[in-house]
Design a protein around this motif. Sequence first.
Motif: not given
Length: 268
Positions: A108-115, A118-124
Amino acid sequence: MQRITAGIDAGGSLIKMVYQENGRMHYKKFPISELDSALSWLRMSAPSLKVSLTGGKASVIQKKYFQDSVIYPEFKATCEGVRFLLSIENKGLEENYLIVNIGTGTSWHVVKGDKAERILGSGIGGGTFTGLGSLLAQGQDYHQLTDLAIMGNKSNVDMLVKDIYESAETPINGDLTAANFAKGKKLYHTEADRLASLSNMIAETIVLLTSQAAALHQVKNAVIIGSAIVDNPSLKSGLDFYMDMMGLSTVFLEKGEYCGAIGASLSV
């Protein structure tokens, strides 16, 4: 001589290539087991190729095939590929959004404007579907597994909310899952039913994590990409259904599985 550039995303299950020839993008993918033949073909097809690599096996490829290549950060490549596809597919998002990348696992990534972060990962993820799916359906390949999943009935394997309440009124949607695979030893079920249950479990898990991330980062939109949803209507429809239930807007990109390779190619 025409200039040909390429981005190669070598992950845990697939190698994805995007190469640009005279401004036009071409897309190719191969199982990681065919790495040698795929890259040999690419080198013969375009001897003057300029290459940017990303993904877990980027350094291996660089040493063996493209010593003059550059290695581009995987998460940065993915987010830049998403931005590019949102633009060319006319699916631009004015607000901040999440990227949910379902490959072998899920990021999971969060995109805010130009930034982008990566905020999270899962083995699923897709590896769960093919690996566990092959155990539940006696070693079927990916396309056979996806065909089975769309034909099955998860309620023959999963315990639903309405199974617990029986004739009583349920406090939430009675067709929601109370316990994944809880009927595994109690009822007759087919391989297709087991694959439907597996697909549903993966979709539910990913959406629950997505909804928590969306609430934490105060976003309402999610771009879902990755090879695991390609030709996998059961998983894709499950994701769409649960995302809508959670009040989240979902965007699927036509070439979403190539985001990493696209992002890498743009850096050349």
